[in-house]
Design an enzyme around this catalytic site. Structure first.
Site: not given
Ligand code: PBG
Length: 339
Positions: A130, A205, A215, A258, A284, A323
């Site tokens: 990142c 996070k 990913r 998260k 995810s 999602y």
């Protein structure tokens, strides 16, 4: 003393009574749908590890944004996958990068839809980390922890956020976990007449195994090492308070927690401590779990999704990045769910 019989249960027995005593509800207005946009793609490609989620082209992302808006979903968050990655991440802040082009298109087609952009380098870096990696004397890229150069990365993140705002993003959301990036982004936005663009900080996070399907979706897995030197230890809660506190002081307008599943105590703690807007990111892996089990016929996805998302509202989330947003919006007949 004789314990009073049916003291609490009598409040649950009549359907309408249950309704009026409902404390929390899940609403369409709570939902933000993540969308992946991939440069150079010819037609949408379904993500293997997240059935029902797609990598979109710019145009099909805009069509999907329109469908989401028509369903009553107030916003989307965009992730970009560039056609070329390198060690400088320059595709992330190019005025004609995949995110910048897509934001312009979506804002033209759906001016009222809230367009949030994820500000991070992992999708743009050939090594998948990142940020900018420090060089060793030998010239080799360092792989041990602590190798991401915080301040060099922060300068780049500010550039990325500015390029997103210039393209028309309504909100920017840094997800990198570098120190000082909220202050840097706020300052560059303010200096460039984007005082009105708010920042959602992914302040909290965790270094989580729940990001694995993402990913693949964003093609951003680190090629070596992991993200533990910049993402939080799942064992820590007091540290989450310090992260949120720092980011709010630096100018974050909203705090994101998260993952969501397994971390709703953190949502609760932050909400109670700071009384600021808090978002939950149902990541995810959370999507994949329910999706896979429902495909096997083991669970009822609709019931389970509505229940877990209602739980995030109960924990104190003002909004949920998920999602499942599109499915939930289709499921909610009367725009709300409370049981
Ligand atoms: C980093 C980023 C990640 C996610 C959102 N932003 C991946 C990571 O930190 O590895 C994960 C989201 C998800 O799993 O749904 N840009």
């Amino acid at each position: 003393m004789k314990y009073p019989e049916l003291r609490l249960r009598r409040l649950r027995e009549h359907f309408a009574l249950r309704k009026i005593l409902t404390e929390h509800t899940l609403l369409k207005k709570d939902l933000i749908q993540p969308l992946f946009v991939k440069e150079g793609l010819v037609k949408p490609a379904e993500i293997t590890s997240m059935p029902g989620q797609w990598q979109w082209t710019e145009n099909t992302a805009a069509d999907e944004a329109r469908r989401l808006e028509a369903l009553g979903i107030p916003g989307i968050i965009l992730f970009g996958i560039p056609s070329k990655k390198d060690k400088t991440g320059k595709a992330a802040f190019s005025a004609n990068g995949i995110i910048q082009k897509t934001v312009r298109l979506i804002k033209k087609k759906c001016p009222k839809l809230l367009v949030i952009t994820d500000v991070c380098l992992c999708e743009y870096m050939s090594h998948g980390h990142c940020g900018i990696l420090k060089k060793r004397e030998s010239g080799k890229w360092r792989v041990e922890s602590g190798s991401v150069d915080n301040d060099a990365t922060v300068r780049l993140l500010a550039k990325i956020a500015l390029s997103h705002a210039r393209a028309g993003a309504d909100v920017v959301a840094p997800s990198d976990m570098m120190d000082g990036r909220v202050a840097a982004i706020r300052s560059v936005l303010d200096k460039n007449h984007f005082k009105r663009v708010p920042i959602i900080s992914y302040a909290v996070k965790y270094a989580s195994s729940f990001y694995a399907p993402f990913r693949e979706a964003a093609q951003s897995a680190p090629s070596f090492g992991d993200r533990a030197s910049y993402q939080m230890n799942p064992a820590n809660a007091a540290e989450a308070i310090r992260e949120a506190d720092t980011d709010l002081k630096e100018g974050a307008d909203m705090i994101l927690v998260k993952p969501a599943l397994g971390y709703s105590d953190i949502i609760f703690r932050i909400k109670n401590k700071f009384h600021c807007p808090v978002g939950a990111y149902s990541v995810s892996g959370e999507y994949a779990l329910i999706k896979a089990a429902s495909q096997k016929g083991w669970i009822d996805a609709k019931k389970m999704v509505l229940e877990t998302h209602l739980g995030l509202k109960r924990a104190g989330a003002n909004f949920i990045i998920t999602y499942w947003a599109k499915d939930i919006a289709e499921w909610l007949e009367d725009t709300c769910h409370s049981e």
